[in-house]
Scaffold this active site. Structure first.
Site, PDB file in Angstrom:
ATOM      1  N   GLU A 286     -13.315   7.920  -0.206  1.00 48.23           N
ATOM      2  CA  GLU A 286     -13.646   8.779  -1.345  1.00 48.23           C
ATOM      3  C   GLU A 286     -14.732   8.154  -2.210  1.00 48.23           C
ATOM      4  OE1 GLU A 286     -11.732   9.965  -5.612  1.00 48.23           O
ATOM      5  OE2 GLU A 286     -10.343   9.803  -3.927  1.00 48.23           O
TER       6      GLU A 286
ATOM      7  N   SER B 102      -2.375   7.553   6.938  1.00 51.44           N
ATOM      8  CA  SER B 102      -1.985   6.303   7.603  1.00 51.44           C
ATOM      9  C   SER B 102      -0.748   6.521   8.470  1.00 51.44           C
ATOM     10  CB  SER B 102      -1.698   5.227   6.553  1.00 51.44           C
ATOM     11  OG  SER B 102      -1.340   4.011   7.166  1.00 51.44           O
TER      12      SER B 102
ATOM     13  N   ASN C 188       2.795   0.134   4.797  1.00 47.16           N
ATOM     14  CA  ASN C 188       1.520  -0.496   5.124  1.00 47.16           C
ATOM     15  C   ASN C 188       1.191  -1.529   4.058  1.00 47.16           C
ATOM     16  OD1 ASN C 188      -1.693  -0.408   4.606  1.00 47.16           O
ATOM     17  ND2 ASN C 188      -1.293  -0.107   6.777  1.00 47.16           N
TER      18      ASN C 188
ATOM     19  N   MET D 191       1.737   8.246   6.154  1.00 47.98           N
ATOM     20  CA  MET D 191       1.998   7.593   4.873  1.00 47.98           C
ATOM     21  C   MET D 191       0.816   7.900   3.967  1.00 47.98           C
ATOM     22  SD  MET D 191       3.518   3.881   6.065  1.00 47.98           S
ATOM     23  CE  MET D 191       2.058   3.441   7.027  1.00 47.98           C
TER      24      MET D 191
ATOM     25  N   ASN E 171       0.813  -1.207   0.000  1.00 51.25           N
ATOM     26  CA  ASN E 171       0.000   0.000   0.000  1.00 51.25           C
ATOM     27  C   ASN E 171       0.854   1.268   0.000  1.00 51.25           C
ATOM     28  OD1 ASN E 171      -2.133   1.780   0.242  1.00 51.25           O
ATOM     29  ND2 ASN E 171      -2.610   1.279   2.345  1.00 51.25           N
ATOM     30  N   CYS E 172       1.028   1.912   1.146  1.00 53.99           N
ATOM     31  CA  CYS E 172       1.709   3.206   1.233  1.00 53.99           C
ATOM     32  C   CYS E 172       2.986   3.077   2.059  1.00 53.99           C
ATOM     33  CB  CYS E 172       0.779   4.249   1.838  1.00 53.99           C
ATOM     34  SG  CYS E 172      -0.047   3.710   3.361  1.00 53.99           S
TER      35      CYS E 172
ATOM     36  N   GLY F  49      -8.715  13.132   2.106  1.00 51.27           N
ATOM     37  CA  GLY F  49      -7.476  13.595   2.723  1.00 51.27           C
ATOM     38  C   GLY F  49      -6.699  14.465   1.761  1.00 51.27           C
TER      39      GLY F  49
ATOM     40  N   CYS G 283      -2.133  10.037   2.766  1.00 52.67           N
ATOM     41  CA  CYS G 283      -2.924  11.136   3.320  1.00 52.67           C
ATOM     42  C   CYS G 283      -3.180  11.015   4.814  1.00 52.67           C
ATOM     43  CB  CYS G 283      -4.244  11.281   2.565  1.00 52.67           C
ATOM     44  SG  CYS G 283      -5.510  10.064   2.960  1.00 52.67           S
TER      45      CYS G 283
END
Length: 605
Positions: free
Chosen positions: A446, A292, A311, A288, A78-79, A580, A290
């Site tokens: 979103e 996390s 993540n 991480m 993920n991020c 975010g 917006c």
């Protein structure tokens, strides 16, 4: 729907839900269409990889397995927080080029832009460069030393002022170039990279110079019309003794940041004090992407490590659906709610473990920039297993949630903090059982604000103040329609930052604050005392027909200039915070639910 029908909907532009799923993706252009087509294929592959009971829960809206258009068909993560310091100091290979330690700030930010594109293309989530004022400071000093050397060589009078002035210009130009790079490049995901840079804790002259350059560039805007850039997202740490109060050494930079926020919405701010209390870290932790957040983690030598961690993915639980499913006739049944909650927490665990399992047996060679060249803080060999990097709490894996506001309505009391505390108890057990760090994440939602509500409406019809609106409220946020002061909103949402420690942000809606920076500062300061991560939504629109910078009025058919009535989206620049990140709804449309939510937002004043 068959894969053929989905692809037809993309090609013929009839599938509006798909085309407007992500406000950062311009679905009109080839790269994005190619990515969306690949996503359709990946979703169908996932149906054969993910257990059927999980896919059924996902498709029916009980849970949402995020980014299923990427993972688990391919072992994406993920991020992350990029280890920029390690990459620049130790060098790395990028494509066919061996990158050495840069000798100037201009080269350093140019390399950072290339890293941005590469990392964004090898994961599906957001990319963060943390504490860039401190990390890039050595390259400002190298630039300054070169100018001193030139001044002495050419016998320039007042060499110190010459070098200072030239360095300041170089730093400004370096961050201007980075901002243009980010906003003009595409990752292989068919979108502008979701990139965040954080700053604010540095107090020496080079670190201050970097902070000022970031803010001055953002204030200036992009291009001839000076439009508001979407990326990078700017996040500034505020801290007593650094920049929070008048006697602090960087208070002047806080004033510049307030001006910037009033004109461009960014920077968002993080309270260093509350952030450290929440994460357990000795230094402020950057988000991480917006929102996390990682918690403190120490390596084998006892050193706290943040940069290079990441993540592994998110699964979100539909809280309003649990309540809707708990009604017997017209009466809410508490016992049934508890039973369903526990069942669905078990379901979320299985879904998250499925995501982790997709990373087993995967070798470092799948993403050299992440695993071999230092972005994740390691230099693995091509055939090393990546799963070892994520164990023992080094990486997080997140359980998200949505609709605390709607849940409270359905249950008939304020149950938000109670339910999140119970979720945390489950996560703690999962962490102890598996060795992976499960965290509670306030989902941005979103697209999910619309998807869950739409599916629940199909099952239960129009439920007053719940499904009838057309959207669910973001995570723990107060209803966007509630007319309260910014201070009341902050106070009501603040406790959730200390419960959902794996991801959170609060923001308020304010009128134009360009001529009331003291008022904006009062809101910032109140937020810094009570919560962790905070942003302010203010009008930063521009009509190119009449020159107005007043807020464009949202309608079901688009935006209208409140001064001259202009409706042509090509003749205005409209910026809204989707969740975010910021987005431009005229360029890249929002989904139906998010558009309705934005139309119903009220100012907090």
């Amino acid at each position: 729907m068959t894969i053929e029908k989905e692809i037809e909907g993309l090609i013929h532009k009839t599938n509006k839900d798909l085309l407007n799923e992500n406000a950062n993706k311009d679905s009109r252009v080839f790269p994005t269409q190619r990515d969306l087509m690949a996503g359709i294929v990946s979703k169908h592959i996932a149906k054969n990889m993910v257990p059927s009971f999980i896919m059924k829960a996902h498709e029916s809206g009980i849970i949402h397995v995020h980014d299923i258009d990427y993972s688990p068909a391919l072992p994406f993560t993920n991020c992350c927080l990029v280890d920029l310091k390690g990459m620049l100091e130790n060098g790395f290979k990028l494509g066919n080029a061996q990158i050495e330690t840069p000798k100037s700030i201009g080269v350093a930010t140019a390399i950072m832009a290339q890293i941005t594109a590469q990392v964004a293309s090898h994961q599906y989530g957001g990319t963060t460069f943390a504490n860039v004022d401190k990390v890039l400071s050595p390259y400002v000093k190298r630039t300054y030393a070169k100018h001193i050397e030139d001044a002495e060589k050419w016998q320039i009078a007042d060499a110190l002022n010459y070098a200072q002035s030239k360095t300041e210009k170089d730093v400004y130009d370096a961050f201007q170039a980075y901002e243009y790079e980010v906003n003009t490049l595409f990752s292989s995901n068919g979108q502008t990279p979701f990139v965040t840079i954080t700053f604010g804790t540095g107090t020496d002259w080079t670190e201050r110079m970097i902070q000022k350059a970031i803010l001055k560039n953002r204030i200036k805007g992009l291009g001839r019309d000076g439009i508001t850039p979407i990326f990078p997202k700017l996040v500034m740490f505020v801290e007593e003794g650094v920049n929070l109060y008048k006697d602090d050494p960087n208070y002047d930079i806080k004033q510049l940041a307030l001006e910037c926020a009033s004109k461009r919405m960014y920077p968002d701010i993080i309270s260093a004090k509350n952030n450290k209390a929440i994460t357990g870290s000795s230094v402020p932790v950057s988000p991480m992407g917006c929102r996390s957040f990682l918690s403190v983690w120490k390596d084998s030598t006892g050193n706290e490590i943040l940069d290079g961690r990441n993540n592994l993915g998110v699964v979100t639980l539909n809280l309003p659906r649990i309540a809707l499913d708990s009604y017997i006739g017209t009466q809410f049944n508490e016992q049934k709610f508890v039973e369903l909650f526990n069942e669905r927490m078990d379901l979320c665990f299985e879904a998250l473990m499925c995501r982790i399992s997709s990373l087993k047996g995967v070798k470092a060679t799948v993403a050299p920039i992440l695993y071999q060249e230092g972005a994740f803080g390691v230099r693995l060999k091509p055939d090393d297993d990546i799963i070892e990097l994520f164990k023992n709490g080094r990486s997080s894996v997140s359980l998200g949630y949505i609709g605390i506001h709607e849940l409270n309505i359905l249950v008939g009391r304020d149950i938000g903090r109670e339910i999140l505390t119970k979720m945390n108890a489950h996560l703690k057990q999962w962490t102890e059982r598996t060795g992976f760090a499960f965290s509670l994440y306030s989902t941005p939602a979103e697209n999910l604000c619309y998807r869950f509500c739409k599916l629940d409406t199909e099952k239960y019809g129009s439920v007053k103040d719940v499904t009838d609106k057309g959207w669910y409220t973001n995570s723990f946020h107060v209803s966007v329609e509630e007319n309260i002061t910014p201070f009341e909103k902050i106070s009501r949402e603040a406790p959730y930052h200390f419960i959902a420690t794996g991801g959170h942000i609060s923001y308020v809606e304010l009128p134009d604050m360009k001529n009331n920076l003291k008022g904006l500062e009062a809101v910032w300061d109140y937020a810094a005392q009570h919560l962790d991560y905070f942003g302010v939504n203010m009008p930063v629109d521009k009509c190119f027909t009449c020159g107005s910078t007043h807020e464009m009025t949202p309608t079901e058919n688009g935006f209208v200039c409140s001064i001259c009535g202009e409706t042509d989206p090509k003749k205005m620049n409209t910026i809204r915070r989707t969740c975010g990140y910021l987005g431009n709804p005229n360029e890249r449309g929002f989904n139906l639910g998010k558009n309705k939510e934005i139309m119903h937002r009220v100012k907090h004043q």
